[in-house]
Design a protein around this motif. Structure first.
Motif, PDB file in Angstrom:
ATOM      1  N   THR A   1       0.850  -1.187   0.000  1.00 29.52           N
ATOM      2  CA  THR A   1       0.000   0.000   0.000  1.00 29.52           C
ATOM      3  C   THR A   1       0.889   1.241   0.000  1.00 29.52           C
ATOM      4  O   THR A   1       2.104   1.152   0.221  1.00 29.52           O
ATOM      5  CB  THR A   1      -0.894   0.028   1.253  1.00 29.52           C
ATOM      6  OG1 THR A   1      -0.051   0.183   2.408  1.00 29.52           O
ATOM      7  CG2 THR A   1      -1.740  -1.232   1.370  1.00 29.52           C
ATOM      8  N   MET A   2       0.300   2.400  -0.194  1.00 28.06           N
ATOM      9  CA  MET A   2       1.078   3.644  -0.138  1.00 28.06           C
ATOM     10  C   MET A   2       1.645   3.850   1.268  1.00 28.06           C
ATOM     11  O   MET A   2       2.771   4.320   1.424  1.00 28.06           O
ATOM     12  CB  MET A   2       0.213   4.841  -0.558  1.00 28.06           C
ATOM     13  CG  MET A   2      -0.146   4.838  -2.028  1.00 28.06           C
ATOM     14  SD  MET A   2       1.302   4.824  -3.104  1.00 28.06           S
ATOM     15  CE  MET A   2       1.785   6.530  -3.017  1.00 28.06           C
ATOM     16  N   GLU A   3       0.886   3.483   2.300  1.00 28.80           N
ATOM     17  CA  GLU A   3       1.366   3.609   3.681  1.00 28.80           C
ATOM     18  C   GLU A   3       2.574   2.701   3.919  1.00 28.80           C
ATOM     19  O   GLU A   3       3.570   3.108   4.535  1.00 28.80           O
ATOM     20  CB  GLU A   3       0.240   3.274   4.665  1.00 28.80           C
ATOM     21  CG  GLU A   3       0.609   3.505   6.113  1.00 28.80           C
ATOM     22  CD  GLU A   3       0.885   4.958   6.464  1.00 28.80           C
ATOM     23  OE1 GLU A   3       1.709   5.191   7.368  1.00 28.80           O
ATOM     24  OE2 GLU A   3       0.297   5.867   5.841  1.00 28.80           O
ATOM     25  N   GLN A   4       2.511   1.465   3.425  1.00 26.54           N
ATOM     26  CA  GLN A   4       3.652   0.552   3.545  1.00 26.54           C
ATOM     27  C   GLN A   4       4.853   1.084   2.772  1.00 26.54           C
ATOM     28  O   GLN A   4       5.993   0.962   3.224  1.00 26.54           O
ATOM     29  CB  GLN A   4       3.276  -0.843   3.020  1.00 26.54           C
ATOM     30  CG  GLN A   4       2.345  -1.609   3.933  1.00 26.54           C
ATOM     31  CD  GLN A   4       1.899  -2.900   3.278  1.00 26.54           C
ATOM     32  OE1 GLN A   4       1.345  -2.897   2.179  1.00 26.54           O
ATOM     33  NE2 GLN A   4       2.150  -4.013   3.961  1.00 26.54           N
ATOM     34  N   THR A   5       4.606   1.663   1.614  1.00 23.78           N
ATOM     35  CA  THR A   5       5.692   2.232   0.801  1.00 23.78           C
ATOM     36  C   THR A   5       6.360   3.372   1.556  1.00 23.78           C
ATOM     37  O   THR A   5       7.593   3.473   1.600  1.00 23.78           O
ATOM     38  CB  THR A   5       5.142   2.708  -0.559  1.00 23.78           C
ATOM     39  OG1 THR A   5       4.494   1.607  -1.199  1.00 23.78           O
ATOM     40  CG2 THR A   5       6.248   3.230  -1.443  1.00 23.78           C
ATOM     41  N   LYS A   6       5.565   4.234   2.176  1.00 24.15           N
ATOM     42  CA  LYS A   6       6.108   5.340   2.970  1.00 24.15           C
ATOM     43  C   LYS A   6       6.953   4.810   4.128  1.00 24.15           C
ATOM     44  O   LYS A   6       8.067   5.278   4.361  1.00 24.15           O
ATOM     45  CB  LYS A   6       4.978   6.214   3.505  1.00 24.15           C
ATOM     46  CG  LYS A   6       5.464   7.373   4.368  1.00 24.15           C
ATOM     47  CD  LYS A   6       4.316   8.128   4.982  1.00 24.15           C
ATOM     48  CE  LYS A   6       4.163   7.632   6.390  1.00 24.15           C
ATOM     49  NZ  LYS A   6       3.215   8.325   7.210  1.00 24.15           N
ATOM     50  N   THR A   7       6.437   3.789   4.813  1.00 25.66           N
ATOM     51  CA  THR A   7       7.169   3.207   5.937  1.00 25.66           C
ATOM     52  C   THR A   7       8.471   2.570   5.467  1.00 25.66           C
ATOM     53  O   THR A   7       9.502   2.688   6.128  1.00 25.66           O
ATOM     54  CB  THR A   7       6.288   2.170   6.668  1.00 25.66           C
ATOM     55  OG1 THR A   7       5.078   2.810   7.082  1.00 25.66           O
ATOM     56  CG2 THR A   7       6.997   1.596   7.880  1.00 25.66           C
ATOM     57  N   MET A   8       8.429   1.922   4.298  1.00 26.92           N
ATOM     58  CA  MET A   8       9.653   1.324   3.756  1.00 26.92           C
ATOM     59  C   MET A   8      10.698   2.405   3.477  1.00 26.92           C
ATOM     60  O   MET A   8      11.880   2.231   3.787  1.00 26.92           O
ATOM     61  CB  MET A   8       9.333   0.523   2.495  1.00 26.92           C
ATOM     62  CG  MET A   8      10.521  -0.259   1.950  1.00 26.92           C
ATOM     63  SD  MET A   8      10.069  -1.325   0.570  1.00 26.92           S
ATOM     64  CE  MET A   8       9.680  -2.839   1.450  1.00 26.92           C
ATOM     65  N   LEU A   9      10.267   3.523   2.934  1.00 30.41           N
ATOM     66  CA  LEU A   9      11.202   4.633   2.708  1.00 30.41           C
ATOM     67  C   LEU A   9      11.755   5.152   4.035  1.00 30.41           C
ATOM     68  O   LEU A   9      12.953   5.429   4.149  1.00 30.41           O
ATOM     69  CB  LEU A   9      10.509   5.768   1.954  1.00 30.41           C
ATOM     70  CG  LEU A   9      10.392   5.593   0.452  1.00 30.41           C
ATOM     71  CD1 LEU A   9       9.381   6.582  -0.123  1.00 30.41           C
ATOM     72  CD2 LEU A   9      11.752   5.756  -0.212  1.00 30.41           C
ATOM     73  N   GLN A  10      10.897   5.274   5.043  1.00 33.85           N
ATOM     74  CA  GLN A  10      11.344   5.768   6.347  1.00 33.85           C
ATOM     75  C   GLN A  10      12.348   4.824   6.996  1.00 33.85           C
ATOM     76  O   GLN A  10      13.190   5.264   7.769  1.00 33.85           O
ATOM     77  CB  GLN A  10      10.144   5.983   7.271  1.00 33.85           C
ATOM     78  CG  GLN A  10       9.308   7.176   6.858  1.00 33.85           C
ATOM     79  CD  GLN A  10       8.021   7.302   7.648  1.00 33.85           C
ATOM     80  OE1 GLN A  10       7.428   6.304   8.056  1.00 33.85           O
ATOM     81  NE2 GLN A  10       7.588   8.535   7.858  1.00 33.85           N
ATOM     82  N   CYS A  11      12.277   3.544   6.686  1.00 31.18           N
ATOM     83  CA  CYS A  11      13.254   2.584   7.215  1.00 31.18           C
ATOM     84  C   CYS A  11      14.654   2.841   6.669  1.00 31.18           C
ATOM     85  O   CYS A  11      15.641   2.394   7.259  1.00 31.18           O
ATOM     86  CB  CYS A  11      12.836   1.153   6.860  1.00 31.18           C
ATOM     87  SG  CYS A  11      11.477   0.514   7.861  1.00 31.18           S
ATOM     88  N   HIS A  12      14.748   3.533   5.567  1.00 30.24           N
ATOM     89  CA  HIS A  12      16.044   3.743   4.910  1.00 30.24           C
ATOM     90  C   HIS A  12      16.557   5.171   4.972  1.00 30.24           C
ATOM     91  O   HIS A  12      17.756   5.399   4.825  1.00 30.24           O
ATOM     92  CB  HIS A  12      15.949   3.326   3.438  1.00 30.24           C
ATOM     93  CG  HIS A  12      15.758   1.865   3.261  1.00 30.24           C
ATOM     94  ND1 HIS A  12      16.810   0.984   3.259  1.00 30.24           N
ATOM     95  CD2 HIS A  12      14.646   1.124   3.120  1.00 30.24           C
ATOM     96  CE1 HIS A  12      16.364  -0.229   3.119  1.00 30.24           C
ATOM     97  NE2 HIS A  12      15.036  -0.181   3.022  1.00 30.24           N
ATOM     98  N   LEU A  13      15.675   6.117   5.142  1.00 32.83           N
ATOM     99  CA  LEU A  13      16.084   7.515   5.047  1.00 32.83           C
ATOM    100  C   LEU A  13      16.020   8.200   6.407  1.00 32.83           C
ATOM    101  O   LEU A  13      15.119   7.950   7.206  1.00 32.83           O
ATOM    102  CB  LEU A  13      15.162   8.270   4.064  1.00 32.83           C
ATOM    103  CG  LEU A  13      15.118   7.668   2.669  1.00 32.83           C
ATOM    104  CD1 LEU A  13      14.069   8.389   1.833  1.00 32.83           C
ATOM    105  CD2 LEU A  13      16.472   7.738   2.000  1.00 32.83           C
TER     106      LEU A  13
END
Length: 146
Positions: A129-141
């Motif tokens: 989902t878009m929320e999961q995508t955002k969280t995945m980005l936050q895990c890296h940045l």
């Protein structure tokens, strides 16, 4: 996909920037193998650098492994396009993340479960989902990227 959405936004930004100095009529998507697309990018680069976002994102693109990995490929592209420190390096220790490199302890705990015999991206509802995508980005940045 997220990458397509970003490219469309950049595309619209380029058109509006170009229209302020010259009239560009676009009635359908432009593909990068067209002369018009390159002329539009070149016009924006010379005038106010609005095309830089496109080139930064394009340099980080990696063909997605399969249809369900659209968001994972988009996350890798966004991370690759950003300059500066990030929490994850590729397995080969080069400055380019592949989709496989996007999965780390944080993403496995907060986004989607995945191991050698199960990939949560292939389970219902499939993909991210878009929320999961955002969280995945936050895990890296780091927070400074937001």
């Amino acid at each position: 996909s997220l990458v397509i959405s970003v490219v469309v936004v950049v595309h619209k930004k380029l058109i509006s920037s170009a229209e302020s100095s010259q009239r560009v009529k676009v009635s359908a998507p432009m593909y990068m193998n067209s002369t018009t697309a390159y002329e539009l990018l070149e016009t924006c680069l010379h005038r106010d650098n609005t095309a830089n976002d496109f080139f930064l994102l394009e340099n980080g693109l990696d063909t997605q492994y399969n249809q369900d990995y659209c968001a994972v490929a988009s996350v890798a592209a966004v991370i690759n396009s950003l300059q500066g420190p990030r929490s994850t390096a590729s397995k080969d220790n080069i400055n380019f993340l592949m989709q496989e490199d996007v999965f780390n302890d944080c993403t496995l705990k907060t986004v989607v479960y995945r191991d050698d015999s199960f990939d949560g991206i292939f389970a219902y509802p499939f993909g991210l989902t878009m929320e999961q995508t955002k969280t995945m980005l936050q895990c890296h940045l780091s927070d400074s990227h937001w």
